[in-house]
Structure formats: structure tokens, C-alpha cells
Design a protein around this motif. Sequence first.
Motif, PDB file in Angstrom:
ATOM      1  N   ILE A   1      16.027  54.387  45.934  1.00 14.99           N
ATOM      2  CA  ILE A   1      16.067  55.197  44.715  1.00 14.99           C
ATOM      3  C   ILE A   1      16.414  56.645  45.029  1.00 14.99           C
ATOM      4  N   HIS A   2      17.082  57.283  44.097  1.00 11.57           N
ATOM      5  CA  HIS A   2      17.293  58.733  44.096  1.00 11.57           C
ATOM      6  C   HIS A   2      17.034  59.220  42.683  1.00 11.57           C
ATOM      7  N   VAL A   3      16.412  60.394  42.534  1.00 15.87           N
ATOM      8  CA  VAL A   3      16.143  60.948  41.206  1.00 15.87           C
ATOM      9  C   VAL A   3      16.676  62.369  41.107  1.00 15.87           C
ATOM     10  N   ASP A   4      16.861  62.813  39.861  1.00 17.20           N
ATOM     11  CA  ASP A   4      17.318  64.188  39.632  1.00 17.20           C
ATOM     12  C   ASP A   4      16.172  65.118  39.274  1.00 17.20           C
ATOM     13  N   GLY A   5      14.943  64.588  39.173  1.00 17.72           N
ATOM     14  CA  GLY A   5      13.799  65.415  38.812  1.00 17.72           C
ATOM     15  C   GLY A   5      13.736  65.764  37.338  1.00 17.72           C
ATOM     16  N   GLU A   6      14.703  65.282  36.575  1.00 16.50           N
ATOM     17  CA  GLU A   6      14.758  65.580  35.137  1.00 16.50           C
ATOM     18  C   GLU A   6      14.860  64.300  34.313  1.00 16.50           C
ATOM     19  N   GLY A   7      14.325  63.208  34.880  1.00 12.94           N
ATOM     20  CA  GLY A   7      14.223  61.977  34.110  1.00 12.94           C
ATOM     21  C   GLY A   7      15.206  60.884  34.445  1.00 12.94           C
ATOM     22  N   THR A   8      16.113  61.128  35.420  1.00 14.47           N
ATOM     23  CA  THR A   8      17.144  60.143  35.727  1.00 14.47           C
ATOM     24  C   THR A   8      16.944  59.588  37.130  1.00 14.47           C
ATOM     25  N   LEU A   9      17.096  58.282  37.267  1.00 16.40           N
ATOM     26  CA  LEU A   9      17.005  57.602  38.553  1.00 16.40           C
ATOM     27  C   LEU A   9      18.271  56.788  38.756  1.00 16.40           C
ATOM     28  N   ILE A  10      18.744  56.762  39.999  1.00 17.06           N
ATOM     29  CA  ILE A  10      19.910  55.961  40.349  1.00 17.06           C
ATOM     30  C   ILE A  10      19.525  54.973  41.434  1.00 17.06           C
ATOM     31  N   THR A  11      20.025  53.729  41.306  1.00 17.79           N
ATOM     32  CA  THR A  11      19.672  52.680  42.255  1.00 17.79           C
ATOM     33  C   THR A  11      20.795  51.636  42.256  1.00 17.79           C
ATOM     34  N   THR A  12      20.585  50.548  43.004  1.00 18.36           N
ATOM     35  CA  THR A  12      21.561  49.453  43.016  1.00 18.36           C
ATOM     36  C   THR A  12      20.899  48.139  42.599  1.00 18.36           C
ATOM     37  N   GLU A  13      21.666  47.340  41.880  1.00 23.71           N
ATOM     38  CA  GLU A  13      21.182  46.007  41.521  1.00 23.71           C
ATOM     39  C   GLU A  13      21.014  45.149  42.768  1.00 23.71           C
ATOM     40  N   GLU A  14      21.902  45.306  43.729  1.00 28.50           N
ATOM     41  CA  GLU A  14      21.851  44.504  44.944  1.00 28.50           C
ATOM     42  C   GLU A  14      20.488  44.581  45.614  1.00 28.50           C
ATOM     43  N   CYS A  15      19.874  45.759  45.584  1.00 30.30           N
ATOM     44  CA  CYS A  15      18.585  45.918  46.250  1.00 30.30           C
ATOM     45  C   CYS A  15      17.415  45.637  45.313  1.00 30.30           C
ATOM     46  N   LEU A  16      17.297  46.391  44.238  1.00 29.50           N
ATOM     47  CA  LEU A  16      16.082  46.303  43.425  1.00 29.50           C
ATOM     48  C   LEU A  16      15.930  44.968  42.707  1.00 29.50           C
ATOM     49  N   LEU A  17      17.028  44.287  42.451  1.00 32.11           N
ATOM     50  CA  LEU A  17      16.941  42.988  41.781  1.00 32.11           C
ATOM     51  C   LEU A  17      17.142  41.832  42.753  1.00 32.11           C
ATOM     52  N   ASN A  18      17.073  42.108  44.043  1.00 32.25           N
ATOM     53  CA  ASN A  18      17.231  41.061  45.047  1.00 32.25           C
ATOM     54  C   ASN A  18      16.039  40.111  45.007  1.00 32.25           C
ATOM     55  N   PRO A  19      16.259  38.812  44.982  1.00 34.76           N
ATOM     56  CA  PRO A  19      15.128  37.875  44.915  1.00 34.76           C
ATOM     57  C   PRO A  19      14.216  37.918  46.139  1.00 34.76           C
ATOM     58  N   ASN A  20      14.652  38.543  47.238  1.00 34.83           N
ATOM     59  CA  ASN A  20      13.755  38.649  48.384  1.00 34.83           C
ATOM     60  C   ASN A  20      12.809  39.834  48.277  1.00 34.83           C
ATOM     61  N   ARG A  21      12.879  40.566  47.163  1.00 35.17           N
ATOM     62  CA  ARG A  21      11.927  41.650  46.902  1.00 35.17           C
ATOM     63  C   ARG A  21      10.923  41.214  45.819  1.00 35.17           C
ATOM     64  N   ASN A  22      11.426  41.083  44.597  1.00 34.69           N
ATOM     65  CA  ASN A  22      10.563  40.748  43.455  1.00 34.69           C
ATOM     66  C   ASN A  22      11.217  39.621  42.671  1.00 34.69           C
ATOM     67  N   PRO A  23      11.023  38.370  43.081  1.00 30.05           N
ATOM     68  CA  PRO A  23      11.714  37.235  42.456  1.00 30.05           C
ATOM     69  C   PRO A  23      11.475  37.167  40.950  1.00 30.05           C
ATOM     70  N   GLY A  24      12.553  36.953  40.213  1.00 30.90           N
ATOM     71  CA  GLY A  24      12.449  36.774  38.777  1.00 30.90           C
ATOM     72  C   GLY A  24      12.377  38.052  37.977  1.00 30.90           C
ATOM     73  N   MET A  25      12.380  39.204  38.634  1.00 34.03           N
ATOM     74  CA  MET A  25      12.259  40.457  37.891  1.00 34.03           C
ATOM     75  C   MET A  25      13.612  40.860  37.314  1.00 34.03           C
ATOM     76  N   SER A  26      13.611  41.228  36.041  1.00 40.41           N
ATOM     77  CA  SER A  26      14.836  41.637  35.354  1.00 40.41           C
ATOM     78  C   SER A  26      15.010  43.151  35.438  1.00 40.41           C
ATOM     79  N   ARG A  27      16.184  43.608  35.023  1.00 40.60           N
ATOM     80  CA  ARG A  27      16.419  45.056  34.967  1.00 40.60           C
ATOM     81  C   ARG A  27      15.405  45.723  34.042  1.00 40.60           C
ATOM     82  N   THR A  28      15.137  45.089  32.913  1.00 40.17           N
ATOM     83  CA  THR A  28      14.182  45.666  31.963  1.00 40.17           C
ATOM     84  C   THR A  28      12.798  45.772  32.578  1.00 40.17           C
ATOM     85  N   ASP A  29      12.369  44.720  33.277  1.00 38.26           N
ATOM     86  CA  ASP A  29      11.066  44.741  33.936  1.00 38.26           C
ATOM     87  C   ASP A  29      10.986  45.899  34.941  1.00 38.26           C
TER      88      ASP A  29
END
Length: 354
Positions: free
Chosen positions: A144-172
Motif C-alpha cells: 500500500i501507498h497513501v497520500d495522507g489525504e484519504g487516498t490509497l493505491i494498491t494492486t489487485e494482484e497482491c491484495l486480492l491474491n487467494p494466498n493472502r485472504n481467500p474469498g475477499m472481494s475489492r469491496t471487503d
Amino acid sequence: MPAEFAAHDACWMLWPQRPDTWRLGAKPAQQAFVDVATAVSESETVIVGVNDDQYENARYQLPDHIRVVELSSNDAWMRDVGPTFVTHPQHGLAMIDWEFNAWGGLKGGLYFPWDKDRRIRTKIAEMLGVPRFEAGVVLEGGAIHVDGEGTLITTEECLLNPNRNPGMSRTDMERILSAQLGIDKVIWLPRGCYLDETDGHVDNLCCFVAPAEVALSWCDDSSDPQYVICREALEVLEKASDARGRRLNVHRLPQPGPLYIGEDESSGIDRLSSSHPRQPGDRMAASYINFYIGNSVVVMPLLDPAHDDEAREVIQRLFPERRIIGVNAREILLGGGNIHCITQQQPRAPLNVG
């Protein structure tokens, strides 16, 4: 969560020694870590956590003004095993304690066990005397990277990878990130750098350098797989706006290399069945984006003489008020990451805490 370019009280690091990650008993890597710690210490307090059996060696190698504390770890990636710090105008400093599974657990993780790494956040919270909030999800700081003003940037490849949190959606995930970090908007890039063994950490591809300003690793070689990846990211970034409705200004930072592990470099690494293999000829996920923003310096990796000077010039333009310090960082890259991966900023606590 404050932006990395906001003021810090300290920078936390760990000491490398793992022989199946770092070649030649980690001696070359230790010198690189000393160089990074010394450069950052021009800007802020640096605290290096060390396993007991390496305490005297680290204390001898590191300058006297750098703090050395006993803090056991399985490896030296403080960005990912350390806390994510947050601040509150009345309550001061606190930390988020994510779950950690060594970048994938038993489904693609880079080593086993990771029991000491999981205790680091609890120990730092005790050392600082600050609240620790357990997030209950697997996440590494480099994701993750943030701007300190409410915005976060990330990648789907990592945060939604099933080897991290299986079944978790973008909304979750967005709901969790909002609750833990106080952010209002997530910008999702499709994937991280080519062959990044972290499953696409954003800190190797793209980062905030100021509000509504991002730097993006860039490749102009159409035969390189990274060519498509950075253009996918650019398309998302150019269409995106931040949490305050501003369009993003994207600065392209040239990609080094491509760089590959040498025969002599590979032969110096211990071979264990429980760790990630590092073979001669393997391509490394090299990126100049993997720099550390200190209070008065930016510490950047020197990786490729053909591109180092151009990358330094771009970074200097992005941070005109900070001194750019280049550190020979190939030894860190051989271990699988770079300068941003081995550092974790501790933001300056608000002055009006009461």
C-alpha cells in the motif's frame, strides 16, 4: 495513515542474516543495510532491530548514533513485518497490526516459519507504549501507498491474491482499509512489477510523492513484459481521481536493467527446501520506485549505471527540497526487495495530543 512524505520521528529497520536469502552469510547485504541506515540517519532517528546472536556484530558495524535494539525476526523486511503507523490529532500515535504469512503462506510463501516476524509489531507497540489495533487480515506494508489525504493505491494482484485472504472481494478489502487507515478511496492497479516475488507489491511499481502526484516505474522496451504492465497502470492512473476529486499527475521513472542473478551470486546462497530458490539467470524485479522518503533526504537504490543518473535526476525534480542519496543496492535486490522494503517510517505524532 500519514503519507511517507510527511514528517517522521524515526525509521525502523531490521538486520539481515538469513543465509538462504542473503549470500555469503549476509555480509555483503549487511554493508548495504549499514549504508541505507547511515543515509536515512542524516534525516531522522534510525532504529535497527537485531537478533541476539548478531547484536554485537550489528552494533560494531552501524554508526554510534544509530540505535540498535534486540528485536528477533525471521528475516529483514521491516516494511512488511513491521507496523503500519497511524496518527490521531487528539490521541497521538498508534499502529495497525496486520496478519503476516511470509507473502503467501504455504501457497507460494517465501520462507517458513515466520513466527518471529509475527511478533515484531507487538514488541514495537510495547517499546513505544502506543495502542496496537489487530486488523485480522493478511497485508504487508509494501502492498500500500497513501497520500495522507484519504487516498490509497494498491494492486489487485497482491491484495486480492487467494494466498493472502481467500474469498475477499475489492469491496471487503476497501471496507477494512477504510476502517483501519482512515482512507476514503482506493485506486486499484491491476498488477505489480514483472516476477515480483511479493505477488505485486505496489511499492515497487508506483508511489505517491505529493498529494495528487505519483511516480510510476516505466519501460519503453516493447519486448519486455514490464512494458504492458506499466501501461496498464498508467491507463488506470490517468483516469483516476483522488479522494478530494483531483486528477493525478503521473511522473515516469525509468526502469533499470533488466537485471539477472549471476552465477557467483546464486552460489553464495544456502539451499533450503522451505525457502524461495534463487537461481543463476533469474530475473529480479528491479525498480527505482523502491526508494525511502525521509524528512530531508530521499534514499534511492543505485542498480544500473546505464539508468542511475537519469533516475536520480527525476527523483530530484520530484523532491527539490530534499537531498537525494544513492546507495549501491544490488545486494538488497538479490534478497528480493530494495530500500523501501527494508525501512518503515514512524510518523511524527501530533503536537496537540491531550
